[in-house]
Design an enzyme around this catalytic site. Structure first.
Site, short mmCIF file in Angstrom:
data_model
loop_
_atom_site.label_atom_id
_atom_site.label_comp_id
_atom_site.label_asym_id
_atom_site.label_seq_id
_atom_site.Cartn_x
_atom_site.Cartn_y
_atom_site.Cartn_z
N LYS A 13 51.40 1.06 -47.34
CA LYS A 13 51.82 2.34 -46.70
C LYS A 13 53.69 2.86 -45.42
O LYS A 13 54.52 4.05 -46.61
CB LYS A 13 50.74 2.98 -45.67
CG LYS A 13 49.71 3.72 -47.07
CD LYS A 13 48.99 4.94 -46.60
CE LYS A 13 48.50 4.82 -45.27
NZ LYS A 13 47.89 3.73 -44.99
N ARG A 88 43.75 12.33 -42.86
CA ARG A 88 43.53 11.07 -43.13
C ARG A 88 41.50 11.63 -43.11
O ARG A 88 41.45 10.49 -42.45
CB ARG A 88 43.17 10.27 -41.76
CG ARG A 88 44.13 9.13 -42.19
CD ARG A 88 43.83 8.28 -40.67
NE ARG A 88 44.15 6.87 -40.68
CZ ARG A 88 45.42 6.29 -40.67
NH1 ARG A 88 46.68 6.71 -40.53
NH2 ARG A 88 45.88 5.23 -40.58
N ARG A 127 50.02 -9.68 -40.21
CA ARG A 127 50.82 -8.71 -40.32
C ARG A 127 51.82 -9.23 -38.45
O ARG A 127 50.99 -9.01 -37.58
CB ARG A 127 50.37 -7.52 -40.42
CG ARG A 127 52.09 -5.94 -40.86
CD ARG A 127 50.97 -5.09 -41.32
NE ARG A 127 50.06 -4.44 -40.61
CZ ARG A 127 49.91 -3.31 -40.65
NH1 ARG A 127 50.05 -2.73 -41.75
NH2 ARG A 127 48.71 -2.81 -39.71
N ARG A 161 50.59 -5.99 -33.60
CA ARG A 161 49.85 -4.02 -33.03
C ARG A 161 48.26 -4.76 -33.21
O ARG A 161 46.93 -5.39 -33.73
CB ARG A 161 49.39 -3.46 -34.93
CG ARG A 161 50.48 -2.73 -34.45
CD ARG A 161 50.68 -1.57 -35.96
NE ARG A 161 49.41 -0.90 -35.95
CZ ARG A 161 49.34 -0.08 -36.98
NH1 ARG A 161 50.33 -0.17 -38.29
NH2 ARG A 161 47.70 0.29 -37.52
N ARG A 172 38.22 -0.08 -39.16
CA ARG A 172 39.43 0.51 -39.72
C ARG A 172 39.36 1.27 -41.37
O ARG A 172 39.52 2.07 -42.05
CB ARG A 172 40.89 0.33 -39.67
CG ARG A 172 41.40 0.61 -38.88
CD ARG A 172 42.75 0.19 -38.62
NE ARG A 172 43.81 -0.06 -39.20
CZ ARG A 172 44.91 -0.66 -39.01
NH1 ARG A 172 44.39 -1.85 -38.29
NH2 ARG A 172 45.95 -0.56 -39.48
P1 AMP Z 1 48.78 3.82 -39.10
O1 AMP Z 1 49.76 3.88 -38.29
O2 AMP Z 1 49.00 4.84 -39.56
O3 AMP Z 1 47.66 2.62 -39.91
O4 AMP Z 1 47.29 4.53 -38.06
C1 AMP Z 1 46.99 3.60 -36.81
C2 AMP Z 1 45.68 4.33 -36.12
O5 AMP Z 1 46.50 5.82 -35.65
C3 AMP Z 1 44.73 5.17 -37.16
O6 AMP Z 1 43.60 3.65 -37.03
C4 AMP Z 1 43.87 5.66 -35.95
O7 AMP Z 1 43.41 5.92 -35.57
C5 AMP Z 1 45.35 6.51 -35.53
N1 AMP Z 1 45.73 8.04 -36.72
C6 AMP Z 1 47.22 7.29 -37.58
N2 AMP Z 1 47.12 8.36 -38.00
C7 AMP Z 1 46.44 9.79 -37.71
C8 AMP Z 1 45.37 10.71 -39.02
N3 AMP Z 1 46.05 11.49 -39.38
N4 AMP Z 1 44.81 11.63 -37.89
C9 AMP Z 1 43.59 10.52 -36.99
N5 AMP Z 1 44.53 9.44 -36.52
C10 AMP Z 1 45.25 9.08 -36.93
#
Ligand code: AMP
Length: 219
Positions: A13, A88, A127, A161, A172
């Site tokens: 993404k 989400r 990654r 990360r 996740r």
């Molecule tokens: P990402 O970088 O999109 O994979 O997000 C990393 C982490 O940030 C996720 O596993 C959640 O813990 C948190 N996160 C990101 N976006 C959201 C969202 N819209 N709602 C809740 N938690 C989020």
């Protein structure tokens, strides 16, 4: 255009969002990036988010929705945006619907990136991401940088990360299935969903996505 990008962790993404946003001249808004920026700046919001992120859980809506809306209210997002990682869950999707309606706006498309589950775990566990720009993404076996630990694009430091470990990835994925996948039905009911395969090279997927968005636009 106002676009939401959905897909499991590891679907690409962030990478696709950066290219698509550039092609479409709209800002790329990633709630994950916003949280990570808050964590590295040591803000109160970052402190609140960190433990949820480390465990692979969603940050509570009362923190997330306000942060996302504040970002969407910035002048650069007045004519469109590409949302990556937001909404989400269904309540975030409803909050987004309400906020857009209040401004007389609507989404143009929800782009759903599909990728098989075993591929996701392989992609994420290897990654490595650039500290300067999270769209500069490498992989220990699929996309090695010329110099280990250094970003080919900007020379930034590459890191793994904290939530990219195999255990957290599995959590996740569970969260994705239980909380995030239902938003696809929510948007399908609004006729907004376009699904594409996220397999193949980055440029192939970008081209597939642009094509799907063009078709979605004609519909
Ligand atoms: P990402 O970088 O999109 O994979 O997000 C990393 C982490 O940030 C996720 O596993 C959640 O813990 C948190 N996160 C990101 N976006 C959201 C969202 N819209 N709602 C809740 N938690 C989020």
């Amino acid at each position: 255009m106002r676009i939401v990008l959905v897909g499991p962790p590891g679907a690409g993404k962030g990478t696709q969002a950066a290219f698509l946003a550039q092609n479409l001249s709209i800002p790329h808004i990633s709630t994950g990036d916003l949280f990570r920026a808050n964590i590295s700046q040591g803000t109160e919001l970052g402190l609140k988010a960190k433990s949820y992120m480390d465990a692979g859980n969603l940050v509570p809506d009362e923190v997330t929705i306000g942060m996302a809306k504040d970002r969407m209210a910035q002048p650069d997002a007045a004519n469109g945006f590409l949302l990556d990682g937001f909404p989400r869950n269904v309540s975030q999707a409803e909050a987004l619907d309400d906020a857009l309606k209040l401004d007389g706006q609507e989404l143009d498309a929800v782009l759903d990136l599909e990728v098989p589950e075993d591929e996701v775990v392989k992609r994420i566990a290897g990654r490595r991401i650039c500290r300067n720009d999270s769209s500069h993404v490498f992989h220990v076996s699929y996309k090695q940088p010329a110099t280990e630990g250094v970003c080919d694009v900007c020379g930034g430091e590459l890191y793994q990360r904290g939530d990219d470990t195999e255990e957290t990835v599995r959590r996740r994925l569970e969260v994705y299935h239980s909380e995030t996948e239902p938003i696809i039905d929510h948007y399908r009911a609004q006729g907004l969903v376009v699904t594409i395969s996220a397999l193949g090279s980055v440029s192939e997927v970008t081209e597939r996505a642009m094509e799907a968005l063009r078709k979605g636009d004609d519909a």
